[in-house]
Design a protein around this motif. Structure first.
Motif, PDB file in Angstrom:
ATOM      1  N   LEU A   1       0.842  -1.204   0.000  1.00 13.58           N
ATOM      2  CA  LEU A   1       0.000   0.000   0.000  1.00 13.58           C
ATOM      3  C   LEU A   1       0.878   1.255   0.000  1.00 13.58           C
ATOM      4  CD1 LEU A   1      -3.238   0.470   1.988  1.00 13.58           C
ATOM      5  CD2 LEU A   1      -1.557   2.302   1.979  1.00 13.58           C
ATOM      6  N   LYS A   2       1.948   1.219   0.792  1.00 16.98           N
ATOM      7  CA  LYS A   2       2.866   2.359   0.800  1.00 16.98           C
ATOM      8  C   LYS A   2       3.593   2.486  -0.538  1.00 16.98           C
ATOM      9  CE  LYS A   2       5.097   3.275   4.714  1.00 16.98           C
ATOM     10  NZ  LYS A   2       5.985   2.974   5.877  1.00 16.98           N
TER      11      LYS A   2
ATOM     12  N   SER B   1       2.442   1.586  -3.344  1.00 17.24           N
ATOM     13  CA  SER B   1       1.491   2.042  -4.367  1.00 17.24           C
ATOM     14  C   SER B   1       1.470   3.572  -4.436  1.00 17.24           C
ATOM     15  CB  SER B   1       0.088   1.498  -4.086  1.00 17.24           C
ATOM     16  OG  SER B   1      -0.542   2.228  -3.052  1.00 17.24           O
ATOM     17  N   LEU B   2       1.780   4.235  -3.333  1.00 19.63           N
ATOM     18  CA  LEU B   2       1.846   5.693  -3.337  1.00 19.63           C
ATOM     19  C   LEU B   2       3.021   6.182  -4.188  1.00 19.63           C
ATOM     20  CD1 LEU B   2      -0.319   5.643  -1.192  1.00 19.63           C
ATOM     21  CD2 LEU B   2       0.984   7.358   0.037  1.00 19.63           C
TER      22      LEU B   2
ATOM     23  N   THR C   1      -1.899   0.794 -10.100  1.00 18.93           N
ATOM     24  CA  THR C   1      -1.004   0.876  -8.932  1.00 18.93           C
ATOM     25  C   THR C   1      -1.659   0.239  -7.708  1.00 18.93           C
ATOM     26  OG1 THR C   1      -1.833   3.026  -8.158  1.00 18.93           O
ATOM     27  CG2 THR C   1       0.002   3.068  -9.714  1.00 18.93           C
TER      28      THR C   1
END
Lengths: 328, 328
Positions: A130-131, A133-134, A292
Motif C-alpha cells: 500500500l505504501k 502504491s503511493l 497501482t
C-alpha cells in the motif's frame, strides 16, 4: 493570389451605368459602395462558408462613435486575441503541471515515511505494498505532468516569434492602400471640381457668344472647350487611378482575410489537437493509477491472521513445554 | 472459561510416578516442567492452529541475559505493538487525506482562474468544460479524502480507550499468580527441608535404639516418627497448595493467551477490511475522475473552426457590401 484563384473580379464596373445627375454609388471613408438599388446584384464570394472575405468591407465606428476601425482591423484583433488565448491556455496547463508535480512529490514523500513499517506477516506485506502504491501513483502523476509539458504546454506556447510583427505588416499594408485610395479620391474630387469650373466657364463663354458674335469670343470658346475636354480627360484619369487603387485594396482584402481565416482554422485545429492530447493523458493517468492499486488488492486478499500468527509464533515463541504438577 | 471449554486438564499429575531419589521434573523460575523423558507425552493443546496458548510457557531471557521476560509478557508486548501499528496506519491515512485535500484545493482554485475565458465558439465551450472538469476532479478528490476520513482513518483510530489499561490488568494478574506460585514453591522447599530434618532425627534416634534399648529412647523415636509424619503431611499440603496455584496460573495462561489471540485476529481483520475500503475508494476515485473528462472529450469532438467562424462573423461583421468602381 488566393483572390486570383477564386477568379474574383475586382469591383465590377459594369453595374455603373452613369447617367448625368443620377448618382449610382455612395462613398464611405473614400470607399465606393453601390446604392441599395444595386445591392441585390452582389453574391457572396463564398456563399456557404461564412468566410472572412465576405463580411468586413465596411468600417466600424468605435463605441464613442469618433474613430473608425476598418473591417480588416477587426479581423486582425481577432488574430491577436486568439494568440493571447493560446498563450493563456498554455499558462493554465503550466499551472496544472505544477499542481501534478506537487501532488506527486507529496505522495512520494509519504510513501517513504516509515509509519507502521514494523507491521509483520501478510498484513505487513499488504501494508508495504500500500505504501509502495503511493510511490507508483506519484510516478504516474509525474509522468502525466512531464508529458503535459512536452506534449501540450510547449506546443501551445510555440507561436511564430514574428506573428505579431507579421500582423503589424498586414495592418500597415492595408492601411497604406487605404491612404492611397483616400489621396486618389481627393484627386478625383479636385479633378471633378476643375471640370465643373471649366464647363461653367465654357457655358458662360457660349452665352456671351449668343449675345454678341465675336471672333475673339469664338477663339475663347474653342480654348475653353479644349480646357474642358482636358479637365474631363484628367477626371477620367483620376477616376481610373482611384479605381485601380480600390481594386488593389479589394484584392488585398480578399487575399489577406482568407489568409487570416486559414491562420484561425490552423489555431483552432492545433489547440483542439493538444487539448485532446491532454484528455488522452488524463485517461492514461487514471488507468495507470488503477493499476497501482491492484497489487495492494491482491495482497489484501492474502491477509490471514492465522498465517501471521504462525510466522510470529515461530519467531517469538518462548517454549511449548507445559508445566506439570510437582510431586513430593 | 475458554480453557474449560477446551476441556484442558491443567497440569496432568499422573505422569509423575515419584520414586524416592529419582527426580521426575525440573523447575525454572518456580514453574515445574517435565524432564525431556516425558516431553513426548505432551500434545499441543491446539495442534493445527499455532495458537498462542501452546508456545509461551517458558520465560525468555532478555538480550543482556539478566532479567526474565515471561512468555505472557511477550504476547502482551505484541498486542501493544499492534495497537501502535494501527495508530501509525491511521496517521499515514491522515496524511494522505491532507494531500488529497490540498490537491483538490489547488485543482478547484485553478478551475476558477479566468485564463483564456474569452475564447469563443465551440473551442470556447470545450475549453470551459475542460476548466470545469478540474472543479469536478477536485470534487472527486475531496470526496475521496472525506470518505477516507470517515471510513478508514476514524475506524483505525477507534481503540477501546482502556486497551492499555486492560493489558496492564492482564499483566498484573498473571504476575500476581506467578508471585503466589513462587511463595508456595518456597513453602514447599521449607517443608521439604523440615521433613528431611525430621527424618534425619528419626534415623539418629533409631540408630541409638539399636545400640542401647531404652524406653526413653523408644518414647523419643515415637515422638520423632510422629513429628516426621507431621512434616510429611505439611510437605504434602504445601505441594498441594503449590500445584493448585500452578494449576490456576496454567488455566489463566491458556484463557488469557486465547483472548489475546482473539484480539489479534480482530485487529488484523479490522485493519484488512479498512485497507480494502481504502483501495475501493481509490478505485472509485479513478472511475469518477475518468467520468470528469468525458464531457470534455465530447465537446472537443464538436470543435469546428467553420462553426466558430460563423458565430464570430455573425457577431462581429462590419458589412458584406463590396465596393464597386467609381464612375465619373
Amino acid at each position: 493570389m488566393i483572390a486570383e484563384r477564386m477568379a474574383v473580379k475586382s469591383p465590377p464596373s459594369n453595374t455603373q451605368t452613369h447617367t448625368s445627375g443620377v448618382i449610382q454609388f455612395k462613398q464611405i471613408n473614400c470607399v465606393t459602395f453601390p446604392l441599395p438599388l444595386h445591392m441585390s446584384e452582389q453574391q457572396l464570394l463564398k456563399p456557404d462558408e461564412w468566410s472572412y472575405c465576405d463580411y468586413f468591407w465596411a468600417d466600424r465606428k468605435d463605441p464613442q462613435g469618433s474613430a473608425n476601425i476598418s473591417g480588416f482591423e477587426v479581423l486582425l484583433q481577432k488574430q491577436l486575441k486568439g494568440r493571447q488565448m493560446q498563450k493563456e491556455m498554455a499558462e493554465f496547463v503550466r499551472e496544472r503541471i505544477r499542481i501534478e508535480e506537487e501532488y506527486a512529490k507529496n505522495l512520494s514523500k509519504l510513501s517513504q515515511i516509515p509509519l507502521a513499517a514494523q507491521e509483520e506477516g501478510t498484513l505487513g506485506e499488504a501494508w508495504s505494498q500500500l505504501k509502495k502504491s503511493l510511490a507508483d501513483e506519484a510516478e504516474v502523476h509525474l509522468k502525466f505532468s512531464s508529458k503535459l509539458q512536452s506534449e501540450v504546454e510547449k506546443p501551445l506556447l510555440i507561436f511564430r516569434e514574428n506573428f505579431k510583427k507579421d500582423m503589424k505588416k498586414f495592418d500597415h499594408h492595408m492601411a497604406d492602400l487605404r491612404k492611397q485610395l483616400a489621396s486618389r479620391n481627393a484627386a478625383v474630387e479636385k479633378a471633378r471640381k476643375a471640370l465643373a469650373d471649366r464647363q461653367k466657364d465654357l457655358d458662360l463663354k457660349t452665352q456671351q457668344l449668343e449675345i454678341k458674335l465675336n471672333s475673339k469670343i469664338e477663339e475663347d470658346i474653342k480654348k475653353a472647350r479644349r480646357k474642358s475636354t482636358q479637365a474631363g480627360d484628367e477626371l477620367m484619369r483620376c477616376v481610373d487611378l482611384y479605381n485601380q487603387s480600390q481594386s488593389k485594396w479589394f484584392e488585398e482584402m480578399v487575399t489577406s482575410s482568407l489568409e487570416l481565416e486559414r491562420l484561425e482554422v490552423e489555431r483552432v485545429e492545433m489547440i483542439r489537437q493538444h487539448l485532446c492530447q491532454y484528455t488522452t493523458l488524463r485517461h492514461e493517468t487514471d488507468m495507470f493509477n488503477q493499476s497501482t492499486i491492484e497489487p495492494v488488492d491482491k495482497l489484501l486478499r492474502s491477509v490471514d491472521p492465522a498465517t501471521d500468527r504462525e510466522l510470529w509464533v515461530k519467531e517469538h515463541k518462548t517454549g511449548e513445554l507445559r508445566p506439570v504438577d510437582m510431586d513430593i
